[in-house]
Write an enzyme that holds these catalytic residues in place. Sequence first.
Site, PDB file in Angstrom:
ATOM      1  N   GLU A  56       0.837  -1.213   0.000  1.00 19.51           N
ATOM      2  CA  GLU A  56       0.000   0.000   0.000  1.00 19.51           C
ATOM      3  C   GLU A  56       0.863   1.251   0.000  1.00 19.51           C
ATOM      4  OE1 GLU A  56      -0.131  -2.653   1.906  1.00 19.51           O
ATOM      5  OE2 GLU A  56      -2.087  -2.969   2.818  1.00 19.51           O
ATOM      6  N   CYS A  88      -2.130  -2.730   7.075  1.00 20.27           N
ATOM      7  CA  CYS A  88      -1.560  -2.586   8.421  1.00 20.27           C
ATOM      8  C   CYS A  88      -1.770  -1.160   8.945  1.00 20.27           C
ATOM      9  CB  CYS A  88      -0.077  -2.953   8.413  1.00 20.27           C
ATOM     10  SG  CYS A  88       0.992  -1.625   7.821  1.00 20.27           S
TER      11      CYS A  88
HETATM   12  N1  THU Z   1       2.344  -6.504   4.043  1.00 23.38           N
HETATM   13  C1  THU Z   1       1.896  -5.589   3.140  1.00 23.38           C
HETATM   14  O1  THU Z   1       2.503  -5.388   2.078  1.00 23.38           O
HETATM   15  N2  THU Z   1       0.753  -4.919   3.429  1.00 23.38           N
HETATM   16  C2  THU Z   1       0.001  -5.096   4.546  1.00 23.38           C
HETATM   17  O2  THU Z   1      -0.955  -4.371   4.764  1.00 23.38           O
HETATM   18  C3  THU Z   1       0.356  -6.168   5.481  1.00 23.38           C
HETATM   19  C4  THU Z   1       1.708  -6.758   5.313  1.00 23.38           C
HETATM   20  C5  THU Z   1       3.566  -7.266   3.730  1.00 23.38           C
HETATM   21  C6  THU Z   1       4.763  -6.926   4.580  1.00 23.38           C
HETATM   22  C7  THU Z   1       5.581  -8.201   4.474  1.00 23.38           C
HETATM   23  O3  THU Z   1       6.383  -8.146   3.304  1.00 23.38           O
HETATM   24  C8  THU Z   1       4.551  -9.299   4.272  1.00 23.38           C
HETATM   25  O4  THU Z   1       3.337  -8.642   3.927  1.00 23.38           O
HETATM   26  C9  THU Z   1       4.327 -10.178   5.507  1.00 23.38           C
HETATM   27  O5  THU Z   1       4.087  -9.397   6.619  1.00 23.38           O
END
Ligand code: THU
Length: 136
Positions: A56, A88
């Site tokens: 995001e 997140c």
């Molecule tokens: N991740 C995202 O790209 N976006 C989110 O909203 C949640 C987590 C990614 C970070 C990491 O590379 C992987 O997901 C596992 O946490």
Amino acid sequence: MTDMSELLEQARRAAEASYCPYSRFRVGAALRCKDGVVITGTNVENRSYGLTNCAERSAIFTAISAGRTEFEAIAVSTPDSAEAVAPCGACRQVLSEFVKADFPVVFAGRDQRVETTLGQLYPFDSLQDLKKGSGG
Ligand code: THU
């Protein structure tokens, strides 16, 4: 196909470029700008784990860097999970710099899709009084 389905499909395709050798969890985001242009992003991990950038924020930072500051909706796809995975907290805060509470957010895994708004995901917008973003 509704508008959001198309945006989700773009997010799913963006996830294919994910750099995630540590988590093996691909995430793609597709941010539709006010002029209809869609900017995508993916998660970019690092061997120093804390430096990972979420899909995001990759999309948002790319859009801002390209001079785009007005957004219509965001879709997030996690093709490696059956469940839908919500953005997140850090990404919610960064999104809140540029959009209002009614901003549409859709996120989906293989078997579940959730359509909501940033206001529902992030009701107590941190440091609202300091906000200068155009979503204001
Ligand atoms: N991740 C995202 O790209 N976006 C989110 O909203 C949640 C987590 C990614 C970070 C990491 O590379 C992987 O997901 C596992 O946490």
